[in-house]
Structure formats: structure tokens, C-alpha cells
Design a protein around this motif. Structure first.
Motif, PDB file in Angstrom:
ATOM      1  N   HIS A 160       0.874  -1.161   0.000  1.00  0.00           N
ATOM      2  CA  HIS A 160       0.000   0.000   0.000  1.00  0.00           C
ATOM      3  C   HIS A 160       0.907   1.205   0.000  1.00  0.00           C
ATOM      4  O   HIS A 160       1.562   1.483   0.973  1.00  0.00           O
ATOM      5  CB  HIS A 160      -0.915  -0.012   1.228  1.00  0.00           C
ATOM      6  CG  HIS A 160      -1.970   1.035   1.129  1.00  0.00           C
ATOM      7  ND1 HIS A 160      -3.274   0.727   0.825  1.00  0.00           N
ATOM      8  CD2 HIS A 160      -1.898   2.373   1.233  1.00  0.00           C
ATOM      9  CE1 HIS A 160      -3.966   1.856   0.771  1.00  0.00           C
ATOM     10  NE2 HIS A 160      -3.155   2.871   1.014  1.00  0.00           N
ATOM     11  N   GLN A 161       0.975   1.852  -1.105  1.00  0.00           N
ATOM     12  CA  GLN A 161       2.028   2.846  -1.254  1.00  0.00           C
ATOM     13  C   GLN A 161       1.674   4.187  -0.665  1.00  0.00           C
ATOM     14  O   GLN A 161       0.535   4.614  -0.696  1.00  0.00           O
ATOM     15  CB  GLN A 161       2.339   3.065  -2.724  1.00  0.00           C
ATOM     16  CG  GLN A 161       3.109   1.924  -3.298  1.00  0.00           C
ATOM     17  CD  GLN A 161       3.378   2.156  -4.776  1.00  0.00           C
ATOM     18  OE1 GLN A 161       3.755   1.246  -5.453  1.00  0.00           O
ATOM     19  NE2 GLN A 161       3.159   3.356  -5.254  1.00  0.00           N
ATOM     20  N   GLU A 212      -4.782   2.277   6.950  1.00  0.00           N
ATOM     21  CA  GLU A 212      -3.909   3.091   6.100  1.00  0.00           C
ATOM     22  C   GLU A 212      -3.175   4.115   6.928  1.00  0.00           C
ATOM     23  O   GLU A 212      -3.719   4.618   7.918  1.00  0.00           O
ATOM     24  CB  GLU A 212      -4.777   3.864   5.111  1.00  0.00           C
ATOM     25  CG  GLU A 212      -4.774   3.317   3.714  1.00  0.00           C
ATOM     26  CD  GLU A 212      -5.527   4.268   2.789  1.00  0.00           C
ATOM     27  OE1 GLU A 212      -6.305   3.752   1.989  1.00  0.00           O
ATOM     28  OE2 GLU A 212      -5.330   5.488   2.907  1.00  0.00           O
ATOM     29  N   PRO A 232      -0.694  -0.422  -6.348  1.00  0.00           N
ATOM     30  CA  PRO A 232      -1.446  -0.588  -5.088  1.00  0.00           C
ATOM     31  C   PRO A 232      -2.255  -1.875  -5.090  1.00  0.00           C
ATOM     32  O   PRO A 232      -2.804  -2.262  -6.117  1.00  0.00           O
ATOM     33  CB  PRO A 232      -2.365   0.630  -5.073  1.00  0.00           C
ATOM     34  CG  PRO A 232      -1.694   1.635  -5.925  1.00  0.00           C
ATOM     35  CD  PRO A 232      -0.926   0.875  -6.963  1.00  0.00           C
TER      36      PRO A 232
END
Lengths: 196, 456
Positions: B15-16, B74, B392
Motif C-alpha cells: 500500500h504505497q 492506512e 497498489p
């Protein structure tokens, strides 16, 4: 000298040249001279010197052996006596240099670069010629180097000698047998190493 | 001789967070944006990064349970502040870089978060707190803060706290300065939560978090004559729960465990961890590549993880004469040391990290590769942190470097085509979960493993 010894020598010389330019470049680094990096550079230079030394000594011994084979009778007797003590003599000179450095003032950076850029053929010079004379400021030095000698404040550490102790580069002669000249510690002091 | 790929090691889906750089298509990198340190806090809720420009960016993990399933956990930007500014030491005519060398979080003790950040000379304690309410209904000033005309005030009211948009405030609480002559490379908070150590090339100081005008010097390896200098301190860390123990590593590849109960000055070590040098491997660069660039205690406190230029080693605190395990990170570089010396890469200081259960270790390499080694299964994997290779939600593909002479498979990278300007020096692992933060120059990648919550 045989081929592999030559390679090692060339390698050692090249590494020395690279190391010196790195040391010089680190003077203008932001944040000041990095002690760790300077130490590692000096260790590499010492390794290069040691390896060069042993290669040189080995080569000298080989030459002596070759001379013994090639020459007969009288020469056979005198040559080894002349040649083989030289490497040991060089070792001794190196050690003397190291001790002397502690009482000597540091040399200017000029000396370092001078030896590096000097294109005179040193191969045939007598290695036992060790002139203790230090070069003056009038010697050919690059313009961008400061011409003034570093002044030592009383009690200030001579950090430059950190290198001097491990690298009596005079023995290396950077591409020559010019073991007599001492490439003394250059004045890193000038970069205002923290004196404490 | 390439490394083994391993399909069974769970490769985390990425998850960039390429949070830096408004213009991601540009190839140039502003030097100030280069990330110089990455650190999770003790719960993993917060992730702090420091950069060469002296800024700190803190990310916070979004709480799980949001409507969109993939947005669980996140990390988003929580706060950004300027921690250090460039300074000039007039006495020594030296510029002091603002680059953040290390960030360490304090264990949380109240609603606020505290972290220590340091550059080459000065350590600062920062308080990070949230404000989500503000008082309204003052008697003497109006809503805009202007002083009211007293004659208009006819009755008194009690100000009431009203909710407001969340504001994160960061303020410097302490500045610990002027204690280091040489460049600070490490800071470590003690498990007593009252003291911390700071280490430079030759000395280690012990501080009390509340006292800024003095510190105790606990290790001093400065020789009386600097000509005799043979080694410097490269990293130091407190034991995770024995508040009297700390370890420091040296440029000679040794580790020293010190007990502060023995003496005030811990120059004499309690334990010395050193592996005898292999004389056949001697080269011009033997000393450089044996210099330890990072040391980390395991979470259990039983092991030490060290990184030198080519290897990562796990040491058992009970065994001093050799490491327990040695992992080759990029042994294919061993024949290229001379070139790496010329381009300065041999001086790169890679960090290393443990996972939460101490079963996997991780460290960075070149070409934006990073490596993980599973200590139990002895499997390892090489992964890449780059935009091109990680879309992603996609699973990271294991990479392989083939050394000269070995058979080259499809998708292998040859040693000569490695990009040495893309180095992963700083990595961090979430204290409990399989979430890793990878700093690739000016980009931060956060990879999460959602498939397997437990690693072996």
C-alpha cells in the motif's frame, strides 16, 4: 617483478590516489570532517600500503633470486647482500617516520599533491636516499590549495596525525621507490576538526 | 550464486505512500527530501520519518472499521514540522547539518506523544498533541478574539468547550545541546522512560529527559593521543527491558554490552562480541566492510541484530565468540568492492530491523531492493520498492539478482545493471503486525500483509 605483483602494486597505487582525493574532498563536505569516514579511508590506505609493501618486498626478493640465477660467481655473491636488506631497511625507515611524525609538525597538503603529480621517473632512484628536508611553500603546488601552514593552538589536538600514524606514505612513494620522502600527514587540522 | 526465491514467505501486498514530491514524474530528487530515518512508535499507530532538510513527518494509522474495506489501517499524514535548522558553529567554523539522523519515540504515558529527534549535534524532545475542542463564550473577548467594550457586557457567562476540527500541535519541550563534540549517530530511550542515551563517534552520554543542561558521559573511547585512534562507535542501543544494559557497536565490527551498575564510566565492557576475521578474506577493504552500521536488540532482549556492509548477523547475548546466524545480504558485491569504494557506496550505512516476533529480520540493499530473512525456515526473499513494480493492492514479486557467471533466469537482474544510487538504508517494522516502512531515497513505501497476519 612478476605480473601479479605488478597488478597488486598498480591496484594499491590507484586505491591510494583515490583515497587521497576522497580525503581532500571530505574537507569541503557540509557538516565538517566525518571521523568515521576519515578513519576508514586511512585504514584503506594503510592496507594498500601494507599490500604494496609485501608485494614490493616479495618482488625484491624475487629479483634477488633471479639475479642469483642469472649472474655467476662474484656478482652472485654481492647482489643479494645489496638488494635483500633494502625492503627491511624500508620497513625500518617507515617506523622511524611514524615515530618522528609525533614530533614533527604536519606537512602541508602541497606535499601530498606534489608527490602525486610529480612525473619524474622514480624507478631508478636510490631508495636509501631519505632527505629529511621538508618542502617549502614555493614548491609546485596547485593554486587552489591554501598556502599558509596550519597553526597549532596550544593544546589543540593534531588530528591530522591520525593519518600519519597509520600511513607513512613516504614508503609508498606513490608509484615509485621514492621511499625517502615522507608523505606526511596532511593537515586535516585545517578543517577545524573538533579539538577536545 | 543468486539468492533463492521463496514462494512460501508471505509477500505483503503493498500500500504505497509516495507522499513526497508533488511532481512524481520528475526524475530529480531534492536533496532535502531524502528520508534519513524511519521509526514506528511503540504501538505502531504512528510512524515518523525524518529527512535531510531537518523536517519530521508523522503518519497515523487510520482506525479499522471504516466503510471501505481496503482503507483499514492506512497511514496518512498526521503532522509535519521542522525539527532542526542548519546551524553554524562559529568557534570551529563548521556548518552543522540539519539532517535528522535518528528519531526515537517515548513510550506513551498520557494523551500526548513524545519523540526525540537528533541531528549531528543537538537532540530535541517534541510533544505531539491533539486539540479537538476550544473554549467559546468568553466574557472579555469576542469570537474573533478582539477585546470587547466593557460597557456592552451585561451578564457573565461561563466559557464552554466546543468541538472543533482536529488540530495536531507539535512543540519542542526540551533541547539537549552542546554535549557532543563528534557527530551523533544514535539515540536510544531507556526502558525506565526517564533517561536516554546519545552516542557520537567517540562518546556515549546518558541524559535525563527532564534535564537539558547536563548529561553523564558513560562511554569514552577517545584515546589520549588521537594518532592512536583505531575504532569509532557506530551505533548504540539500550536493552528493551533491562534498564542497566546497553550495547554499542564499533567500526571494527565488535559489539560491547555494558552494564551501568558496574561503574559510572562503562569503558570496560561486560561482554565483547567479536567474530575472528577470516584471514583468507583479507583485502584492501576488509576493515570497511566489517564496520557495523546498525545494531538492534530483539524484542525478546535475548538477541542482537547487526548489519555490516555485506551481511546481517544475529548474535546471542550468551555467546560472545561468534554470531548465531549470518545472512548474506548481497554477497555478489564482494568482488566489486573496489568500484564501490570509488563511488563511495562502500560507506553506505544500512539499517536492519526485527519483526515483532523476532522470527524475521529485514534490511535494505541497492536498486531499491530490500531483503527479509526468516530465521526459522532459513528462507529469504528479495523485494523491490518502486512505483513501477508495485501497483497498489498488488502482491510484491520476489526479485533475484544473478551474480556473474551463474545461470540467468527471466526477470533476473544482473549485478552490473544494479542502480547503486537507489539504496534502501532505512527500514522499519511495525512492533506487532506485518507492516513495514521502507524509505527509498525521497519516497516512503508502506507495505502491509493482509493475507497472513502471523509470520511463521
Amino acid at each position: 617483478m612478476n605480473a601479479s605483483a605488478m597488478d597488486v602494486n598498480t591496484e594499491a597505487k590507484r586505491i591510494l590516489a583515490v583515497s587521497i582525493s576522497k580525503l581532500y574532498a571530505s574537507r569541503s563536505q557540509r557538516g565538517g570532517l566525518r571521523l568515521h569516514r576519515s578513519l576508514l579511508l586511512s585504514l584503506v590506505m594503510r592496507s594498500a600500503r601494507d599490500i604494496y609493501h609485501s608485494a614490493y618486498a616479495q618482488a625484491a626478493a624475487e629479483e634477488a633470486a633471479a639475479a642469483m640465477d642469472a649472474d655467476k660467481e662474484l656478482e652472485k655473491v654481492s647482489e643479494p647482500l645489496v638488494k635483500s636488506p633494502e625492503p627491511e631497511k624500508v620497513e625500518l625507515e617507515c617506523r622511524e617516520r611514524e615515530e618522528d611524525k609525533e614530533v614533527e609538525e604536519e606537512e602541508d597538503m602541497e606535499d601530498v599533491f606534489e608527490s602525486e603529480t610529480d612525473s619524474e621517473d622514480k624507478e631508478n632512484m636510490n631508495p636509501s636516499r631519505h632527505s629529511r628536508k621538508r618542502r617549502g611553500n614555493t614548491s609546485a603546488a596547485p593554486d587552489f590549495l591554501p598556502s599558509k601552514r596550519a597553526r597549532l593552538e596550544p593544546g589543540e589536538e593534531r588530528h591530522a596525525v591520525l593519518l600519519g600514524a597509520v600511513v607513512p606514505l613516504g614508503a609508498m612513494g606513490l608509484g615509485s621507490c621514492r621511499v625517502g620522502e615522507s608523505l606526511n600527514a596532511f593537515s586535516i587540522n585545517r578543517v577545524a576538526m573538533p579539538a577536545c | 550464486m543468486g539468492e533463492d526465491t521463496n514462494d512460501d514467505v508471505p509477500t505483503p501486498p503493498p500500500h504505497q505512500h509516495p507522499h513526497r514530491g508533488f511532481l512524481p514524474d520528475h526524475n530529480y530528487v531534492t536533496e532535502a527530501d531524502i528520508i534519513s530515518t524511519v521509526e514506528f512508535n511503540h504501538t505502531g499507530e504512528l510512524l515518523a520519518t525524518g529527512d535531510k532538510g531537518g523536517r519530521v513527518v508523522i503518519f497515523q494509522r487510520e482506525p479499522e472499521g471504516k466503510t471501505e474495506p481496503f482503507s483499514q489501517g492506512e497511514y496518512n499524514v498526521y503532522s509535519t514540522f521542522q525539527s532542526h535548522e542548519p546551524e553554524f558553529d562559529y568557534l570551529k567554523s563548521l556548518e552543522i547539518e540539519e539532517k535528522i539522523n535518528k528519531i526515537r519515540w517515548l513510550p506513551q504515558q498520557n494523551a500526548a506523544h513524545f519523540l526525540l529527534s537528533t541531528n549531528d549535534k543537538t537532540i530535541k524532545l517534541w510533544k505531539v498533541s491533539e486539540r479537538d475542542k476550544r473554549p467559546e463564550g468568553y466574557n472579555l473577548k469576542d469570537e474573533e478574539g478582539r477585546i470587547k467594550d466593557i460597557s456592552t457586557v451585561t451578564s457573565l457567562q461561563v466559557p464552554v468547550l466546543m468541538p472543533m476540527d482536529l488540530m495536531v500541535e507539535v512543540s519542542p519541550r526540551r533541547v539537549f545541546a552542546n554535549a557532543h563534540t563528534y557527530h551523533v549517530n544514535s539515540i536510544s530511550v531507556n526502558s525506565d522512560c526517564e533517561t536516554y542515551l546519545s552516542a557520537d563517534d567517540l562518546r556515549i552520554n546518558l541524559w535525563h529527559l527532564g534535564i537539558t543542561d547536563r548529561s553523564f558521559n558513560i562511554v569514552d573511547i577517545k584515546p589520549a593521543n588521537m594518532e592512536d585512534l583505531t575504532e569509532v562507535i557506530t551505533a548504540a542501543e539500550f536493552h528493551p527491558f533491562h534498564c542497566n544494559l546497553f550495547v554499542y557497536s564499533s567500526s571494527k565490527g565488535t559489539l560491547r554490552l555494558c552494564d551501568m551498575r558496574e561503574q559510572a564510566l562503562c569503558d570496560k565492557h561486560s561482554k565483547l562480541f567479536e567474530e575472528p576475521e577470516d584471514p583468507s578474506a583479507r583485502s584492501f577493504f576488509s576493515e570497511i566492510i566489517s564496520s557495523v552500521s546498525d545494531v538492534k536488540f530483539s524484542h525478546s532482549g535475548r538477541y542482537l541484530l547487526t548489519r555490516d556492509y555485506l551481511t546481517a548477523k544475529v548474535w546471542d547475548l550468551n555467546m560472545e565468540n561468534k554470531p548465531l546466524e549470518t545472512y548474506q545480504v548481497h554477497d555478489y558485491l564482494r568482488s566489486k568492492l573496489c568500484s564501490l569504494y570509488e563511488n563511495d557506496c562502500i560507506f553506505d550505512k544500512f539499517e536492519c530491523a526485527w519483526n515483532g516476533s523476532d522470527s524475521v529480520i529485514m534490511t535494505g540493499a541497492y536498486n531499491n531492493f530490500f531483503r527479509m530473512f526468516d530465521r526459522n525456515t532459513k528462507r529469504d526473499v528479495t523485494l523491490e520498492a518502486s512505483r513501477e513494480s508495485s501497483k497498489p493492492r498488488a502482491v510484491l514479486k520476489p526479485r533475484r539478482v544473478c551474480a556473474a557467471g551463474s545461470k540467468r533466469r527471466k526477470d533476473d537482474i544482473s549485478v552490473d545493471s544494479l542502480d547503486f544510487s537507489k539504496k534502501i538504508l532505512h527500514t522499519a517494522w511495525h512492533p506487532a503486525e506485518n507492516i513495514i516502512a521502507i524509505a527509498a531515497t525521497n519516497n516512503l513505501y508502506i507495505f502491509q500483509d493482509k493475507l497472513n497476519s502471523e509470520m511463521h
